[in-house]
Every structure is written in C-alpha cells, then in structure tokens.
Design an enzyme around this catalytic site. Structure first.
Site, mmCIF file in Angstrom:
data_model
loop_
_atom_site.group_PDB
_atom_site.id
_atom_site.type_symbol
_atom_site.label_atom_id
_atom_site.label_comp_id
_atom_site.label_asym_id
_atom_site.label_seq_id
_atom_site.Cartn_x
_atom_site.Cartn_y
_atom_site.Cartn_z
ATOM 1 N N LYS A 180 6.283 15.671 11.396
ATOM 2 C CA LYS A 180 7.092 16.422 10.668
ATOM 3 C C LYS A 180 6.335 17.206 9.497
ATOM 4 O O LYS A 180 5.926 16.316 8.579
ATOM 5 C CB LYS A 180 8.374 15.825 10.396
ATOM 6 N N GLU A 255 2.134 6.577 1.257
ATOM 7 C CA GLU A 255 1.231 7.028 0.195
ATOM 8 C C GLU A 255 1.871 8.108 -0.832
ATOM 9 O O GLU A 255 2.269 8.985 -0.140
ATOM 10 C CB GLU A 255 -0.060 7.553 0.956
ATOM 11 N N CYS A 289 -3.002 14.382 -4.916
ATOM 12 C CA CYS A 289 -2.461 13.202 -5.467
ATOM 13 C C CYS A 289 -3.382 12.491 -6.401
ATOM 14 O O CYS A 289 -3.129 11.712 -7.140
ATOM 15 C CB CYS A 289 -1.995 12.193 -4.419
ATOM 16 N N GLU A 390 4.109 12.363 -13.031
ATOM 17 C CA GLU A 390 3.017 13.135 -12.199
ATOM 18 C C GLU A 390 3.538 14.600 -12.202
ATOM 19 O O GLU A 390 4.768 14.979 -11.936
ATOM 20 C CB GLU A 390 2.967 12.608 -10.514
HETATM 21 P P1 NAP Z 1 7.853 15.407 -0.923
HETATM 22 O O1 NAP Z 1 8.691 16.202 -1.201
HETATM 23 O O2 NAP Z 1 7.987 14.061 -0.780
HETATM 24 O O3 NAP Z 1 7.623 15.703 0.865
HETATM 25 C C1 NAP Z 1 6.759 15.139 1.739
HETATM 26 C C2 NAP Z 1 7.276 15.237 3.097
HETATM 27 O O4 NAP Z 1 8.445 14.664 3.005
HETATM 28 C C3 NAP Z 1 7.861 16.758 3.413
HETATM 29 O O5 NAP Z 1 7.223 16.832 4.797
HETATM 30 C C4 NAP Z 1 9.093 16.659 3.273
HETATM 31 O O6 NAP Z 1 9.909 17.685 3.964
HETATM 32 C C5 NAP Z 1 9.485 15.317 3.746
HETATM 33 N N1 NAP Z 1 10.748 14.892 3.289
HETATM 34 C C6 NAP Z 1 11.615 15.327 2.323
HETATM 35 N N2 NAP Z 1 12.756 14.649 2.023
HETATM 36 C C7 NAP Z 1 12.858 13.592 3.040
HETATM 37 C C8 NAP Z 1 13.624 12.633 3.392
HETATM 38 N N3 NAP Z 1 14.662 12.643 2.829
HETATM 39 N N4 NAP Z 1 13.263 12.009 4.575
HETATM 40 C C9 NAP Z 1 11.906 11.949 5.237
HETATM 41 N N5 NAP Z 1 11.064 13.036 4.701
HETATM 42 C C10 NAP Z 1 11.606 13.720 3.983
HETATM 43 O O7 NAP Z 1 6.284 15.481 -1.358
HETATM 44 P P2 NAP Z 1 5.440 17.207 -1.701
HETATM 45 O O8 NAP Z 1 6.343 17.807 -2.663
HETATM 46 O O9 NAP Z 1 5.392 17.662 -0.355
HETATM 47 O O10 NAP Z 1 3.951 16.509 -1.738
HETATM 48 C C11 NAP Z 1 3.788 16.156 -3.111
HETATM 49 C C12 NAP Z 1 3.628 14.734 -3.375
HETATM 50 O O11 NAP Z 1 2.842 14.030 -2.477
HETATM 51 C C13 NAP Z 1 3.097 14.410 -4.580
HETATM 52 O O12 NAP Z 1 3.957 13.249 -5.266
HETATM 53 C C14 NAP Z 1 1.642 13.666 -4.287
HETATM 54 O O13 NAP Z 1 1.220 12.854 -5.144
HETATM 55 C C15 NAP Z 1 2.096 13.285 -3.101
HETATM 56 N N6 NAP Z 1 0.795 12.945 -2.078
HETATM 57 C C16 NAP Z 1 0.070 11.688 -2.095
HETATM 58 C C17 NAP Z 1 -0.998 11.605 -1.412
HETATM 59 C C18 NAP Z 1 -1.568 10.283 -1.101
HETATM 60 O O14 NAP Z 1 -2.352 10.016 -0.310
HETATM 61 N N7 NAP Z 1 -1.129 9.264 -1.849
HETATM 62 C C19 NAP Z 1 -1.768 12.558 -1.001
HETATM 63 C C20 NAP Z 1 -1.120 13.984 -1.110
HETATM 64 C C21 NAP Z 1 0.108 14.007 -1.847
HETATM 65 P P3 NAP Z 1 10.214 19.039 3.335
HETATM 66 O O15 NAP Z 1 8.901 19.813 3.079
HETATM 67 O O16 NAP Z 1 11.257 19.799 4.201
HETATM 68 O O17 NAP Z 1 10.741 18.892 2.044
#
Ligand code: NAP
Ligand code: MG
Length: 488
Positions: A180, A255, A289, A390
């Site tokens: 997904k 992560e 991140c 963040e």
């Molecule tokens: P996000 O909003 O948490 O979304 C991540 C993924 O989860 C997307 O595919 C999202 O789908 C999905 N999702 C949303 N709600 C969900 C639910 N209730 N159950 C299961 N999946 C769900 O994060 P983002 O805005 O895409 O990415 C930014 C974040 O990622 C930042 O906090 C960044 O620090 C973190 N990040 C961490 C790393 C690491 O390795 N530590 C690397 C890169 C990024 P939708 O697109 O449909 O919302």
C-alpha cells in the site's frame, strides 16, 4: 516516456497478477505539487479489494517459498534490470508527483536498483548456525522460515527506495507482499510493480493496493491473512498500526519520525558544517525523516557560522524539481505546505527569531505550486514547538551553546532518536558523542541524512519500534528462527 498526463489516466490495483480496477471505489487525484496540475488518478480501494489482495498473496506463498533462495534471487536481479531500463522515466514520475528534484529522484531509483541486487545475493547466504548440543550424537542448529504474507505501507518522501528496502528482503526470504503506497506517490509505486511484473514474478507474489491509508490500513492490520506489517511514516499512524497489529498477533516493524540535531563544535571545519547543515536541512525540501532540524552551535564560532550559513542559504534555488537549476522543490502537497507554514508561524509567535525566509512563494510560475522559502530561525529554546516536533519542511533552528555537555543535552532533549551528527576534529569528542547521543544513525563530519542500504537503519526512542531495516538486519523481521534438535 510513458508518464500519465491525461485526466483518464488511472493507476489501478495489481492483484493476483492482473491490473484491476476497484469495482466500488471512487478515484483519488494525484497532484503535481510544483504546478497544482493533475498527474493521474488512483483507485480508492475498498475492503473487498484489500481482501482480494491478501487472499492472492496467501495463495502464492507455497509456490514462492518452495523455490530456492537462488531461484528467488534471479527474480530480484531481473527486477533490478527492469528498473535500470526505466530509471529516468521512473525518476521523472517521482518528481512529478511528490516534487523532489530530478537528480535526487534519479539517485533514488538507482538506490532501489542497488537494493534489489543486494538482496538478490541474500538468497544464497547463511540463514543459521550449528551449535554444539549437550546431548551425545545430536545435531543442534538454527534455520529460518519466512513469516508469511507481509503488508508494506510506505510514505511519499522516498517513493521508491523505501518500498524497495521493504519488498526486496520480504521476497528473498520467501514472503509474499501486499503493498500500500502513499496517496501522494502512487505512480512511482505502480511503475515499480510494473517492473516486477515484467521481471516475471509469479502471480500473487506482489500485490498492489492503492487508496486511503485510513481505509486500507485497518483492514490489513486486522486481517487473518497478514503475518507481518512493515510501516514507515508518521508517529500517529505508526502507533495505531502497532496497537492493532499487536492485538491481532501480527509481527510489526515501525519506522517513524525524527527531530535530528547537528552539533557544531569550536574546532569544526565551518565550510563543511555549513554545507552539511543546508544539505541535511533543505535538500528534498526538508522532507526526510533524517533531515537536519536543530543546529546546535558552540558560542565561540556561532557568529562566523551564522554569517556563512546566511550567505549560502540565500543562493539556494527553489523551483520545479524538473528544472535543472532547482536545488529544492516544492513541499509534496498543499497540506504539507500548510503544515510547514503553520510551524513557521508558531516559531515566531513563541518568540524565536526568523532570520531568513519562511514565506510561501506564490508569485508568477510559483502561484499554483506549494513552495516555501527555506527558513532559518535563531534564539530557539528547547521548549519551543519548532525545537520539539517534526516539521518535515525546509526549516532549521539555530541554538547557541557554551560547551559540549550543553550541546548533547539539547541534542537529546527530544522524544525522537533517528539520526544526529557532530562536526569536530577532536577524536575524544567524537567518541564521547557516539556514546552519548540517543539515535540509531550517528554521523560524524557529515550531514544527518545519509543512509546506506548495506547497513542497519532505524531509530531509538519514539522514532522506531526498535527493530532495524536494511542490510543484514532485515532478516530479523522478515523471517522467524527455528531451533532444530536432531538425535541420531
Ligand atoms: P503517514 O501519513 O503516516 O503515511 C504513511 C503511510 O501510512 C501512507 O501510505 C498512508 O496512506 C498510510 N496510512 C495512513 N493512515 C493509515 C492507517 N490508519 N493505517 C494504516 N496506514 C495508514 O506519513 P507520510 O506523511 O506519508 O510520511 C511522512 C512521515 O514519514 C514523517 O513523519 C517521516 O519522518 C516519516 N518517515 C520515516 C522514515 C524512517 O525510516 N524513519 C522514512 C521516511 C519517512 P495515505 O497516503 O493514504 O495517507
Ligand atoms: Mg502528488
């Protein structure tokens, strides 16, 4: 070039080896953040679509796991070469849909190629140990078994490298996958799966389900057919996935976010430190991140560092990621831009001094895009929101300190623990920093961002569920250990 541009272009799901539309679901628009234009539409998948994908992955498991690691490795090498053939085109799609500059997305597709090659070789590497038994004439050893079907849920900021570093190890160790991707990066994900199909991967081994995380996610985390979930994204979503997975007996790996400090000590090479601060803080529009966020500078060199930083930050070219002179692109979405601007307002209202940038850029060709000027704050206090949460945008906070102890205290004063770096020539300070800093990725005389695929990656504290991805560490999540005792 096969970039989807017309309104009728729809990224469909890939289930059981077929590209299929969601019979019930609506379509979601994928917008180019540089122009506000439509890139393509995607399926808003329903629970029926997700269940079909899970079933297909379950059905494919036996045959896939029945292959030898070397046979699975051949598929991974083939995926790498299909990606290679389409490298520039996939990079262009990634830039179109999430805004990062084209040189960065080309680098990212290359990273995905390298990851598939690396894990292809894992198919013939050791999976256990032989250990002397306390019993006579007995063989005692460990081996590994795949966990089963894995759900891979990914963010938009690394639209191909993160899927690759989850899917490649999942496959090589014999698991099947339901993938997904983020709503903001579905086209890149679709092209990755197209390459997997072109590589001849058996039906059902990889399944792609587009749509809203809030709909697709809970079905995956409650599904009897899912054995593992590997998630990268925000802390709020990660925690809810972790809770649900735990309740349903599903292995999980999370992560999440970061609030990454760079410490610049008195003996630092200031030119190097300035370049690393800007590269770590502003490249990818601060949407890594591991992006540099808190810049903790010794008072003895603070003014000199600040002058050099401001000279350079003025030269950074903001623009469409497809223009070769752009150094940083737009925020990935309108929502992301609004979040970043609201953090900048909060910084000002809580008393930090904005000494450069921080405005929306909306004149001329920028008007319909989601651009923010790189922003530099100073006089930032550890209690302020911009020093704690963040931001995920091109915003850095300068903090002045009088010694190493104060610097490390500021650096560790956060609930996150992903990456950090120090600039110094003193080996004693370097070793002390490696011991003191509470992060999973420690960098010295280099920017906070910078991940290599052949070594473990992950955070401490709330940045992670404390497992590690990539390199040899991936085997821990994607397999279970079996301890075997055989009496002769
Ligand atoms: P996000 O909003 O948490 O979304 C991540 C993924 O989860 C997307 O595919 C999202 O789908 C999905 N999702 C949303 N709600 C969900 C639910 N209730 N159950 C299961 N999946 C769900 O994060 P983002 O805005 O895409 O990415 C930014 C974040 O990622 C930042 O906090 C960044 O620090 C973190 N990040 C961490 C790393 C690491 O390795 N530590 C690397 C890169 C990024 P939708 O697109 O449909 O919302
Ligand atoms: Mg988009």
């Amino acid at each position: 070039m096969t970039i989807l541009k017309s309104e009728s272009s729809v990224c469909t799901n890939y289930i059981g080896g077929e590209w299929v539309s969601s019979p019930e679901g609506d379509l979601i628009e994928n917008i180019n953040p540089a122009t506000g234009e439509l890139v393509c539409k995607i399926q808003s998948s329903t629970s029926e679509d997700v269940k079909a994908a899970v079933l297909s992955a379950e059905e494919a498991r036996k045959e896939w796991n029945g292959l030898t690691g070397a046979e699975r490795g051949k598929f991974l090498y083939a995926i790498a070469s299909k990606l290679e053939e389409r490298k520039e085109e996939i990079a262009e799609s990634a830039t179109l849909e999430m805004g990062k500059t084209y040189p960065e997305t080309v680098g990212e597709v290359q990273r995905a190629i390298d990851i598939f090659k690396y894990y292809a070789g894992e198919g013939v590497r050791s999976v256990g140990d032989v250990v002397p038994s306390t019993a006579k004439n007995a063989l005692l050893y460990t081996t590994r078994t795949p966990i089963g079907t894995v759900a891979v849920i990914t963010p938009w900021n690394f639209p191909i490298a993160i899927p690759a570093w989850k899917i490649a190890p999942a496959l090589i160790y014999g698991n099947t996958v339901v993938f997904k991707p983020a709503q903001e990066a579905p086209l890149t994900a679709t092209k990755l799966v197209e390459c997997m199909e072109a590589a001849g991967l058996p039906k059902g081994v990889i399944n792609l389900v587009h749509g809203k995380g809030s709909v697709v996610g809970p079905i995956l985390t409650e599904s009897k057919g899912i054995n593992g979930i590997s998630f990268t994204g925000s802390n709020a979503v990660g925690k809810s996935i972790g809770k649900s997975a735990f309740e349903n007996g599903i292995k999980f790996q999370l992560e999440m976010g970061g609030k990454n400090p760079i410490i610049i000590l008195e003996d630092a090479d200031l030119d190097l430190a300035v370049d690393a601060t800007l590269s770590g803080g502003m490249k990818s529009t601060g949407q890594k991140c591991t992006a540099t966020s808190k810049v903790i500078v010794h008072e003895g060199i603070y003014n000199e560092f600040k002058i050099k930083l401001l000279e350079k930050v003025k030269t950074l070219q903001v623009g469409n990621g497809l223009d070769s002179d752009s150094w940083l692109g737009p925020c990935a979405s309108e929502r992301q831009m609004k979040t970043v601007l609201s953090y900048i307002e909060k910084g000002k209202s809580e008393g930090a001094d904005l000494i450069f940038g921080g405005n929306r850029i909306d004149h001329g060709e920028f008007a319909s895009g989601f651009y923010v000027e790189p922003a530099v704050f100073e006089n930032v206090d550890s209690k302020m929101t911009i020093a704690r949460e963040e931001i995920f945008g091109p915003v850095i906070a300068l903090m002045k300190v009088s010694n190493y102890e104060e610097a490390i205290e500021y650096a560790n004063d956060t609930s996150f623990g992903l990456s950090a770096s120090v600039f110094t020539k003193n080996i004693g300070n370097i070793l002390q920093f490696v011991r003191d800093i509470e992060v999973g990725l420690v960098r010295v005389n280099s920017e906070t961002a910078g991940v290599e695929y052949q070594v473990p990656f992950g955070g401490m504290k709330e940045s992670s569920s404390h497992s590690r991805e990539q390199g040899q560490a991936a085997i821990e999540f994607y397999t279970s250990v079996k301890t075997v005792f055989i009496q002769e």
